[in-house]
Motif scaffolding. Structure first.
Motif, PDB file in Angstrom:
ATOM      1  N   PRO A 134       0.831  -1.212   0.000  1.00  0.00           N
ATOM      2  CA  PRO A 134       0.000   0.000   0.000  1.00  0.00           C
ATOM      3  C   PRO A 134       0.862   1.258   0.000  1.00  0.00           C
ATOM      4  CG  PRO A 134      -0.858  -1.597   1.573  1.00  0.00           C
ATOM      5  CD  PRO A 134       0.471  -2.127   1.104  1.00  0.00           C
ATOM      6  N   HIS A 135       0.416   2.253  -0.753  1.00  0.00           N
ATOM      7  CA  HIS A 135       1.183   3.494  -0.895  1.00  0.00           C
ATOM      8  C   HIS A 135       1.437   4.155   0.455  1.00  0.00           C
ATOM      9  CE1 HIS A 135       2.428   7.465  -2.163  1.00  0.00           C
ATOM     10  NE2 HIS A 135       1.394   7.989  -1.531  1.00  0.00           N
ATOM     11  N   TRP A 136       0.420   4.213   1.325  1.00  0.00           N
ATOM     12  CA  TRP A 136       0.590   4.912   2.598  1.00  0.00           C
ATOM     13  C   TRP A 136       1.588   4.205   3.504  1.00  0.00           C
ATOM     14  CZ3 TRP A 136      -4.186   7.660   5.078  1.00  0.00           C
ATOM     15  CH2 TRP A 136      -4.567   8.720   4.245  1.00  0.00           C
ATOM     16  N   ILE A 137       1.622   2.891   3.453  1.00  0.00           N
ATOM     17  CA  ILE A 137       2.586   2.163   4.282  1.00  0.00           C
ATOM     18  C   ILE A 137       3.999   2.404   3.760  1.00  0.00           C
ATOM     19  CG2 ILE A 137       3.348  -0.139   4.981  1.00  0.00           C
ATOM     20  CD1 ILE A 137       0.382  -0.947   5.043  1.00  0.00           C
ATOM     21  N   ALA A 138       4.167   2.386   2.440  1.00  0.00           N
ATOM     22  CA  ALA A 138       5.480   2.678   1.866  1.00  0.00           C
ATOM     23  C   ALA A 138       5.911   4.100   2.210  1.00  0.00           C
ATOM     24  CB  ALA A 138       5.437   2.485   0.350  1.00  0.00           C
ATOM     25  N   ALA A 139       4.970   5.050   2.165  1.00  0.00           N
ATOM     26  CA  ALA A 139       5.295   6.440   2.495  1.00  0.00           C
ATOM     27  C   ALA A 139       5.697   6.578   3.958  1.00  0.00           C
ATOM     28  CB  ALA A 139       4.096   7.334   2.183  1.00  0.00           C
ATOM     29  N   ALA A 140       5.033   5.844   4.840  1.00  0.00           N
ATOM     30  CA  ALA A 140       5.383   5.897   6.264  1.00  0.00           C
ATOM     31  C   ALA A 140       6.781   5.342   6.501  1.00  0.00           C
ATOM     32  CB  ALA A 140       4.354   5.118   7.080  1.00  0.00           C
ATOM     33  N   LEU A 141       7.133   4.285   5.799  1.00  0.00           N
ATOM     34  CA  LEU A 141       8.473   3.715   5.948  1.00  0.00           C
ATOM     35  C   LEU A 141       9.540   4.687   5.448  1.00  0.00           C
ATOM     36  CD1 LEU A 141       7.709   0.043   4.843  1.00  0.00           C
ATOM     37  CD2 LEU A 141       8.244   0.836   7.162  1.00  0.00           C
ATOM     38  N   ARG A 142       9.252   5.392   4.348  1.00  0.00           N
ATOM     39  CA  ARG A 142      10.201   6.402   3.852  1.00  0.00           C
ATOM     40  C   ARG A 142      10.330   7.547   4.849  1.00  0.00           C
ATOM     41  NH1 ARG A 142       7.416   5.587  -1.027  1.00  0.00           N
ATOM     42  NH2 ARG A 142       6.330   7.585  -0.754  1.00  0.00           N
ATOM     43  N   GLN A 143       9.209   7.946   5.423  1.00  0.00           N
ATOM     44  CA  GLN A 143       9.224   9.031   6.401  1.00  0.00           C
ATOM     45  C   GLN A 143      10.062   8.642   7.619  1.00  0.00           C
ATOM     46  OE1 GLN A 143       5.351  10.298   8.236  1.00  0.00           O
ATOM     47  NE2 GLN A 143       5.603  12.046   6.863  1.00  0.00           N
ATOM     48  N   ARG A 144       9.906   7.418   8.059  1.00  0.00           N
ATOM     49  CA  ARG A 144      10.686   6.933   9.207  1.00  0.00           C
ATOM     50  C   ARG A 144      12.175   6.881   8.869  1.00  0.00           C
ATOM     51  NH1 ARG A 144       8.816   1.284  11.110  1.00  0.00           N
ATOM     52  NH2 ARG A 144       7.307   2.428  12.383  1.00  0.00           N
ATOM     53  N   ALA A 145      12.509   6.420   7.663  1.00  0.00           N
ATOM     54  CA  ALA A 145      13.916   6.325   7.262  1.00  0.00           C
ATOM     55  C   ALA A 145      14.557   7.706   7.204  1.00  0.00           C
ATOM     56  CB  ALA A 145      14.024   5.623   5.913  1.00  0.00           C
ATOM     57  N   PHE A 146      13.806   8.702   6.738  1.00  0.00           N
ATOM     58  CA  PHE A 146      14.354  10.061   6.696  1.00  0.00           C
ATOM     59  C   PHE A 146      14.608  10.577   8.107  1.00  0.00           C
ATOM     60  CE2 PHE A 146      13.672  14.678   6.798  1.00  0.00           C
ATOM     61  CZ  PHE A 146      14.694  15.086   5.943  1.00  0.00           C
ATOM     62  N   ALA A 147      13.654  10.399   9.006  1.00  0.00           N
ATOM     63  CA  ALA A 147      13.813  10.885  10.380  1.00  0.00           C
ATOM     64  C   ALA A 147      14.964  10.184  11.090  1.00  0.00           C
ATOM     65  CB  ALA A 147      12.516  10.690  11.156  1.00  0.00           C
ATOM     66  N   ALA A 148      15.241   8.930  10.717  1.00  0.00           N
ATOM     67  CA  ALA A 148      16.300   8.162  11.379  1.00  0.00           C
ATOM     68  C   ALA A 148      17.691   8.706  11.080  1.00  0.00           C
ATOM     69  CB  ALA A 148      16.214   6.697  10.963  1.00  0.00           C
ATOM     70  N   ARG A 149      17.807   9.603  10.112  1.00  0.00           N
ATOM     71  CA  ARG A 149      19.105  10.199   9.800  1.00  0.00           C
ATOM     72  C   ARG A 149      19.531  11.218  10.855  1.00  0.00           C
ATOM     73  NH1 ARG A 149      17.749  12.199   3.852  1.00  0.00           N
ATOM     74  NH2 ARG A 149      19.664  13.407   4.202  1.00  0.00           N
ATOM     75  N   PHE A 150      18.611  11.566  11.759  1.00  0.00           N
ATOM     76  CA  PHE A 150      18.888  12.598  12.753  1.00  0.00           C
ATOM     77  C   PHE A 150      18.663  12.027  14.156  1.00  0.00           C
ATOM     78  CE2 PHE A 150      16.800  14.269   8.919  1.00  0.00           C
ATOM     79  CZ  PHE A 150      17.922  14.825   8.316  1.00  0.00           C
ATOM     80  N   THR A 151      19.081  12.760  15.167  1.00  0.00           N
ATOM     81  CA  THR A 151      19.012  12.225  16.530  1.00  0.00           C
ATOM     82  C   THR A 151      17.588  12.129  17.053  1.00  0.00           C
ATOM     83  OG1 THR A 151      19.209  14.411  17.576  1.00  0.00           O
ATOM     84  CG2 THR A 151      21.268  13.250  17.030  1.00  0.00           C
ATOM     85  N   GLY A 152      16.695  12.989  16.555  1.00  0.00           N
ATOM     86  CA  GLY A 152      15.372  13.072  17.154  1.00  0.00           C
ATOM     87  C   GLY A 152      15.456  13.757  18.506  1.00  0.00           C
ATOM     88  N   GLY A 153      14.336  13.798  19.199  1.00  0.00           N
ATOM     89  CA  GLY A 153      14.311  14.447  20.502  1.00  0.00           C
ATOM     90  C   GLY A 153      12.906  14.874  20.864  1.00  0.00           C
ATOM     91  N   PRO A 154      12.739  15.507  22.014  1.00  0.00           N
ATOM     92  CA  PRO A 154      11.390  15.832  22.500  1.00  0.00           C
ATOM     93  C   PRO A 154      10.650  16.855  21.656  1.00  0.00           C
ATOM     94  CG  PRO A 154      13.068  16.855  23.879  1.00  0.00           C
ATOM     95  CD  PRO A 154      13.788  15.912  22.967  1.00  0.00           C
ATOM     96  N   PHE A 155      11.358  17.579  20.788  1.00  0.00           N
ATOM     97  CA  PHE A 155      10.689  18.600  19.983  1.00  0.00           C
ATOM     98  C   PHE A 155      10.292  18.085  18.605  1.00  0.00           C
ATOM     99  CE2 PHE A 155      13.312  20.845  23.060  1.00  0.00           C
ATOM    100  CZ  PHE A 155      12.391  21.714  23.609  1.00  0.00           C
TER     101      PHE A 155
END
Length: 296
Positions: free
Chosen positions: A117-138
């Motif tokens: 499904p397109h939305w599941i693939a898009a969510a996985l891409r979104q997660r992979a992009f965010a994983a390039r950074f440390t993340g945090g409470p903000f």
């Protein structure tokens, strides 16, 4: 066969209520009663429920499933709020179009992997992009969705803020809808003493003096706090609860991801605004010619 049947029944019972078609025996609102009284609307609503249930069954990832459930509940709430008081002459056509458009969205398949499904693939891409950074409470998404008037129709659209954090750097893309057009605001922030202080902001589509600089707008400018006191006044504290870290209805395109990557990884970003040539500042007069102090 018996075990498969039992499993299917159990899955249907455990599926969130938003996945099911309207129960016309319990239709309460005028909109629900209108759907239940019309064969085409009932059929479309049932197809939407099936598409949503199929999308949920396409993943066992708890975070993605939570995002899909929240998205569908948000759509149902927007449907009831924005389509519940339409003129009778237009209501059926608009509601039918909205249900069919949502069904098409939920049924889409990924171009790179038609089995997914397109939305599941898009969510996985979104997660992979965010994983390039440390993340945090903000980091996270704040999303609001509406049915917007477009001519005689109503089109579903989502707006809000996408925040990404990398160490003490927080970069935000915010989309707003007003007066028939969308404005994007880009904000560069830094975490100081547990709060995000604004370093600079600019807009795209705002039509003001703070349009973002770029290849198509070399004269663009950033708005920067004039003094530390102003930066402190604009500080943002961490939210009381966790934000959603996935939301495919606020997906970033390639250009936005490029900007976010630069903003999050370049400690000197944003660069200083270019110094305008003499006489080219907004509101200035052209430079006077030699021997003519009045520029005539």
């Amino acid at each position: 066969m018996t075990r498969l049947l039992v499993a299917a029944v159990a899955a249907s019972l455990l599926a969130p209520s938003a996945a099911r078609a309207i129960d016309c025996r319990r239709a309460a609102s005028p909109l629900e009663r209108m759907i239940c009284a019309d064969a085409a609307l009932r059929k479309a609503d049932a197809a939407l429920g099936s598409a949503y249930a199929g999308l949920l069954h396409g993943t066992d990832d708890a975070e993605i499933r939570a995002m899909l459930i929240a998205s569908q509940k948000r759509w149902v709430a927007a449907r009831d709020t924005w389509l519940g008081d339409l003129d009778a002459a237009d209501a059926r056509t608009i509601v039918l179009g909205a249900i069919r458009a949502r069904t098409e969205d939920l049924s889409g398949r990924a171009t790179s992997d038609p089995a997914r499904p397109h939305w599941i693939a898009a969510a996985l891409r979104q997660r992979a992009f965010a994983a390039r950074f440390t993340g945090g409470p903000f980091a996270g998404f704040d999303t609001a969705c509406y049915f917007l008037p477009v001519g005689q129709d109503r089109v579903y659209g989502c707006f809000g803020s996408r925040r990404f954090q990398n160490g003490d750097r927080v970069c935000t893309l915010s989309d707003d809808w007003a007066s028939g057009h969308t404005t994007e605001t880009r904000t560069v922030g830094r975490v100081v003493d547990g709060a995000v202080r604004t370093v600079a902001t600019c807009t795209i589509g705002g039509g003001d003096d703070a349009e973002c600089p770029g290849p198509e707008n070399p004269a663009g400018r950033w708005t920067r706090p004039a003094a530390p006191a102003a930066a402190t006044a604009s500080a943002t504290t961490a939210p009381a609860g966790p934000r959603a870290l996935l939301d495919v209805e606020l997906a970033s395109d390639a250009e936005a991801e490029t900007w976010l990557s630069t903003c999050l990884t370049d400690p000197a970003y944003p660069p200083p605004d270019p110094v305008p040539a003499a006489g080219t500042e907004p509101g200035s007069r052209p430079p006077a010619r030699a021997g003519d102090p009045n520029g005539k």
